[in-house]
Design an enzyme around this catalytic site. Structure first.
Site, PDB file in Angstrom:
ATOM      1  N   ARG A   1       0.887  -1.068  -0.076  1.00 26.80           N
ATOM      2  CA  ARG A   1      -0.070   0.081  -0.008  1.00 26.80           C
ATOM      3  C   ARG A   1       0.804   1.251  -0.067  1.00 26.80           C
ATOM      4  O   ARG A   1       1.891   1.327   0.847  1.00 26.80           O
ATOM      5  CB  ARG A   1      -0.920  -0.019   1.487  1.00 26.80           C
ATOM      6  CG  ARG A   1      -1.861   1.124   1.421  1.00 26.80           C
ATOM      7  CD  ARG A   1      -2.684   1.353   2.721  1.00 26.80           C
ATOM      8  NE  ARG A   1      -1.919   2.237   3.493  1.00 26.80           N
ATOM      9  CZ  ARG A   1      -2.481   2.782   4.627  1.00 26.80           C
ATOM     10  NH1 ARG A   1      -3.737   2.565   4.913  1.00 26.80           N
ATOM     11  NH2 ARG A   1      -1.904   3.701   5.288  1.00 26.80           N
TER      12      ARG A   1
ATOM     13  N   TYR B   1      -2.855  12.149   5.487  1.00 27.84           N
ATOM     14  CA  TYR B   1      -3.220  10.849   6.028  1.00 27.84           C
ATOM     15  C   TYR B   1      -2.167   9.630   5.722  1.00 27.84           C
ATOM     16  O   TYR B   1      -1.865   9.550   4.632  1.00 27.84           O
ATOM     17  CB  TYR B   1      -4.703  10.535   5.619  1.00 27.84           C
ATOM     18  CG  TYR B   1      -4.733   8.992   5.956  1.00 27.84           C
ATOM     19  CD1 TYR B   1      -5.227   8.353   7.309  1.00 27.84           C
ATOM     20  CD2 TYR B   1      -4.587   8.045   4.923  1.00 27.84           C
ATOM     21  CE1 TYR B   1      -5.250   7.043   7.605  1.00 27.84           C
ATOM     22  CE2 TYR B   1      -4.950   6.734   5.302  1.00 27.84           C
ATOM     23  CZ  TYR B   1      -5.028   6.119   6.298  1.00 27.84           C
ATOM     24  OH  TYR B   1      -5.099   4.822   6.585  1.00 27.84           O
TER      25      TYR B   1
ATOM     26  N   ASP C   1      -5.382   3.994  -0.172  1.00 28.27           N
ATOM     27  CA  ASP C   1      -6.484   4.167   0.976  1.00 28.27           C
ATOM     28  C   ASP C   1      -6.763   5.734   0.957  1.00 28.27           C
ATOM     29  O   ASP C   1      -5.807   6.752   1.189  1.00 28.27           O
ATOM     30  CB  ASP C   1      -5.719   3.798   2.260  1.00 28.27           C
ATOM     31  CG  ASP C   1      -7.061   4.172   3.484  1.00 28.27           C
ATOM     32  OD1 ASP C   1      -7.943   4.426   3.105  1.00 28.27           O
ATOM     33  OD2 ASP C   1      -6.645   3.366   4.513  1.00 28.27           O
TER      34      ASP C   1
ATOM     35  N   HIS D   1      -9.213   7.020   2.695  1.00 32.67           N
ATOM     36  CA  HIS D   1      -9.565   7.291   4.221  1.00 32.67           C
ATOM     37  C   HIS D   1     -10.783   8.232   3.998  1.00 32.67           C
ATOM     38  O   HIS D   1     -10.835   9.184   4.807  1.00 32.67           O
ATOM     39  CB  HIS D   1      -8.374   7.922   4.927  1.00 32.67           C
ATOM     40  CG  HIS D   1      -8.391   7.283   6.258  1.00 32.67           C
ATOM     41  ND1 HIS D   1      -8.690   7.940   7.461  1.00 32.67           N
ATOM     42  CD2 HIS D   1      -8.004   6.000   6.739  1.00 32.67           C
ATOM     43  CE1 HIS D   1      -8.217   7.301   8.387  1.00 32.67           C
ATOM     44  NE2 HIS D   1      -8.017   5.869   8.024  1.00 32.67           N
TER      45      HIS D   1
ATOM     46  N   GLU E   1      -9.238   2.220  -1.463  1.00 33.30           N
ATOM     47  CA  GLU E   1      -9.952   1.607  -0.294  1.00 33.30           C
ATOM     48  C   GLU E   1     -10.399   3.126   0.269  1.00 33.30           C
ATOM     49  O   GLU E   1      -9.968   4.260   0.054  1.00 33.30           O
ATOM     50  CB  GLU E   1      -8.893   1.239   0.586  1.00 33.30           C
ATOM     51  CG  GLU E   1      -9.121   1.329   2.215  1.00 33.30           C
ATOM     52  CD  GLU E   1      -8.201   0.898   3.059  1.00 33.30           C
ATOM     53  OE1 GLU E   1      -7.173   0.440   2.469  1.00 33.30           O
ATOM     54  OE2 GLU E   1      -8.398   0.967   4.328  1.00 33.30           O
TER      55      GLU E   1
ATOM     56  N   GLU F   1     -13.469  -1.091   7.136  1.00 35.18           N
ATOM     57  CA  GLU F   1     -13.008  -1.283   8.258  1.00 35.18           C
ATOM     58  C   GLU F   1     -13.262  -0.622   9.458  1.00 35.18           C
ATOM     59  O   GLU F   1     -13.283  -0.859  10.724  1.00 35.18           O
ATOM     60  CB  GLU F   1     -11.514  -0.427   8.058  1.00 35.18           C
ATOM     61  CG  GLU F   1     -11.307   1.197   7.827  1.00 35.18           C
ATOM     62  CD  GLU F   1      -9.901   1.590   7.740  1.00 35.18           C
ATOM     63  OE1 GLU F   1      -9.119   0.973   6.939  1.00 35.18           O
ATOM     64  OE2 GLU F   1      -9.547   2.347   8.638  1.00 35.18           O
TER      65      GLU F   1
ATOM     66  N   ARG G   1     -13.665  -4.971   4.125  1.00 29.96           N
ATOM     67  CA  ARG G   1     -12.430  -4.678   5.067  1.00 29.96           C
ATOM     68  C   ARG G   1     -12.598  -4.929   6.515  1.00 29.96           C
ATOM     69  O   ARG G   1     -11.917  -4.711   7.266  1.00 29.96           O
ATOM     70  CB  ARG G   1     -12.233  -3.128   4.817  1.00 29.96           C
ATOM     71  CG  ARG G   1     -11.493  -2.835   3.623  1.00 29.96           C
ATOM     72  CD  ARG G   1     -10.054  -2.897   3.524  1.00 29.96           C
ATOM     73  NE  ARG G   1      -9.409  -1.886   4.318  1.00 29.96           N
ATOM     74  CZ  ARG G   1      -8.326  -2.457   5.005  1.00 29.96           C
ATOM     75  NH1 ARG G   1      -7.762  -3.470   5.093  1.00 29.96           N
ATOM     76  NH2 ARG G   1      -7.562  -1.552   5.665  1.00 29.96           N
TER      77      ARG G   1
ATOM     78  N   GLU H   1      -4.325  -7.112   5.466  1.00 30.65           N
ATOM     79  CA  GLU H   1      -3.559  -6.077   5.856  1.00 30.65           C
ATOM     80  C   GLU H   1      -2.620  -6.369   7.088  1.00 30.65           C
ATOM     81  O   GLU H   1      -2.953  -7.079   7.915  1.00 30.65           O
ATOM     82  CB  GLU H   1      -4.341  -4.726   6.122  1.00 30.65           C
ATOM     83  CG  GLU H   1      -3.258  -3.655   6.792  1.00 30.65           C
ATOM     84  CD  GLU H   1      -4.202  -2.430   6.778  1.00 30.65           C
ATOM     85  OE1 GLU H   1      -3.585  -1.284   6.657  1.00 30.65           O
ATOM     86  OE2 GLU H   1      -5.278  -2.545   7.406  1.00 30.65           O
TER      87      GLU H   1
ATOM     88  N   TRP I   1     -11.977  12.275   8.856  1.00 26.75           N
ATOM     89  CA  TRP I   1     -10.463  11.780   9.218  1.00 26.75           C
ATOM     90  C   TRP I   1     -10.582  10.456   8.542  1.00 26.75           C
ATOM     91  O   TRP I   1     -11.430   9.649   9.047  1.00 26.75           O
ATOM     92  CB  TRP I   1      -9.909  11.997  10.359  1.00 26.75           C
ATOM     93  CG  TRP I   1      -8.464  11.661  10.186  1.00 26.75           C
ATOM     94  CD1 TRP I   1      -7.376  12.323   9.868  1.00 26.75           C
ATOM     95  CD2 TRP I   1      -7.887  10.357  10.907  1.00 26.75           C
ATOM     96  NE1 TRP I   1      -6.155  11.686  10.193  1.00 26.75           N
ATOM     97  CE2 TRP I   1      -6.536  10.517  10.732  1.00 26.75           C
ATOM     98  CE3 TRP I   1      -8.455   8.964  11.270  1.00 26.75           C
ATOM     99  CZ2 TRP I   1      -5.425   9.531  10.875  1.00 26.75           C
ATOM    100  CZ3 TRP I   1      -7.621   8.072  11.490  1.00 26.75           C
ATOM    101  CH2 TRP I   1      -6.165   8.171  11.482  1.00 26.75           C
TER     102      TRP I   1
END
Ligand code: CS2
Ligand code: MG
Length: 406
Positions: free
Chosen positions: A147, A159, A214, A216, A240, A266, A287, A343, A406
């Site tokens: 990643r 991030y 990602d 985020h 992601e 996630e 995720r 991951e 975030w």
């Protein structure tokens, strides 16, 4: 076999972890991870005050009934705190039952379906060149998937990109005892930059590995669709968390604009968070990890639904999921037909003083061991040396001062 005691271990060996310990009347001990980064004590309260009293005296072999009792039996269902707490009970019961029968948990789940689990680490840098270098180093170590995240030019912080005083990726280890750090965000700069970063990685390192990125949860659906489209030439393994995860229907827009594979979840905690996404074939990877998704029992159900729709697993594995939760992810990955990737961010050195996992990571490939249960020992004396430290995750503001995700 009855549950004789239920205790919560809170420790901070490098970072905070919440672990449930169940002990049976014949002395078998099982562990479950319930760490919710930045809100740890809320889970501790839920477990200690509301679940532990319900567990003592219950039949430890009735994993399914206990799950239903804790989920259906609570009027207030779902949510990260509830589901991480139920997850910890579920993991600890699978651990206990494996140990009672002398077999690893994966044997109870139907047995081994593959020889290793493909994992990906994080590669970060302050510049494109530094990120390509970090990626090259991981590929040299034998990783087949990486990643990449890099600092966005013109933004003070980005991030996933934080080089600690030790020079490692410590992006998710917030400063102890302080208020949340404030990061800075500008979508335009990010969208201009990411295709350049990904192109540089492919130009320099080729296509012989899986490449992940990602976002985020920072884009709108149409921005996400545009980014996915811009990345298509670079054959991403996945993009992601493009949009804020609450909105499942956002993925209809994203999907209509790009063939770049999409991963999300996630921060999800039940099958209901995935219902539209999976049944409408709007995503490619789930995720949700064991720790935040109601445990092994519930994640297995989500992944069974996903399999029907050609969606694969890609469990969250940052350092804020303890080695117990990582082992639980690995046992699930070991048995399901639709494993995608795992991951594996890695842990601070101190974490190893408390948690002793028996899984092995070699050249980026993860293998579970034949140790009974989940195969992770917890040194409680070591845990006592590292008491909880209040830590927040960062927050994010746009350049005009308004809050962003975030
Ligand atoms: C991240 C996470 O690993 C990832 O993909 O999105 O590290 C996340 O920021 C943290 O786990 C939050 O606790
Ligand atoms: Mg993520």
């Amino acid at each position: 076999m009855k549950i004789a005691s239920a205790d919560v271990i809170v420790c901070s060996p490098g970072r905070n972890f919440v672990t449930l310990k169940l002990t049976t009347d014949d002395g078998i001990v099982g562990y479950g991870d319930a760490t919710v980064n930045g809100r740890e004590l809320a889970v501790v309260g839920y477990l200690r005050e509301h679940l532990c009293p319900l567990l003592v005296g219950r039949d430890a072999t009735r994993i399914n009934d206990t799950w239903q009792y804790l989920y259906r039996g609570a009027y207030w269902r779902r949510g990260p705190i509830t589901m991480a707490s139920i997850s910890a009970v579920d993991q600890a019961l699978w651990d206990v039952n494996g140990k009672a029968l002398g077999v690893p948990v994966y044997r109870l789940l139907g047995g081994q379906a593959r020889d290793y689990l493909l994992t990906y680490p994080h590669c970060v840098g302050q510049t494109v060149e530094a990120t390509v270098e970090a990626a090259a180093a991981k590929l040299d170590e034998g990783y087949q998937a990486i990643r990449v995240q890099a600092a966005v030019p013109g933004l003070a912080t980005t991030y996933g990109v934080h080089v600690s005083k030790h020079g490692e990726d410590a992006a998710y280890e917030p400063a102890a005892g302080s208020l949340p750090e404030e990061e800075e965000w500008d979508t335009g700069r990010y969208l201009d930059f990411v295709p350049k970063l990904i192109k540089a990685v492919r130009d320099e390192l080729g296509y012989g590995f899986a490449l992940l990125h990602d976002s985020h949860h920072r884009l709108t659906p149409i921005e996400a669709g545009g980014l996915g489209k811009a990345l298509e030439p670079y054959r991403m393994f996945w993009l992601e968390d493009t949009t804020p995860a609450e909105d499942q229907t956002a993925f209809r827009t994203i999907r209509a604009h790009t063939t770049t594979p999409l991963a999300v979840g996630e921060v999800f905690n039940t099958v209901w968070d995935f219902q539209t996404l999976i049944t409408e074939r709007l995503i490619d990877y789930v995720r949700m990890p064991v720790t935040h998704g109601g445990g092994i029992s519930h994640l297995m159900r989500v992944l069974a639904l996903a399999d029907v729709y050609g969606v694969r697993s890609g469990a969250h594995g940052p350092s804020d999921i303890s080695p117990v939760g990582m082992a639980a992810n690995a046992h699930v990955g070991w048995v399901i037909p639709n494993f995608g990737i795992q991951e594996f961010m890695g842990y601070p050195e101190l974490t190893g003083e408390v948690f002793k996992p028996s899984y092995e990571l070699t050249n980026g490939l993860l293998r579970v061991s034949d140790a009974p249960g989940l195969g992770v020992e917890v040194d409680e004396e070591a845990a006592a040396r590292y008491p909880y430290v209040a830590r927040y995750l960062p927050v994010n503001r746009r350049q005009d001062g308004s809050m962003h995700d975030w």
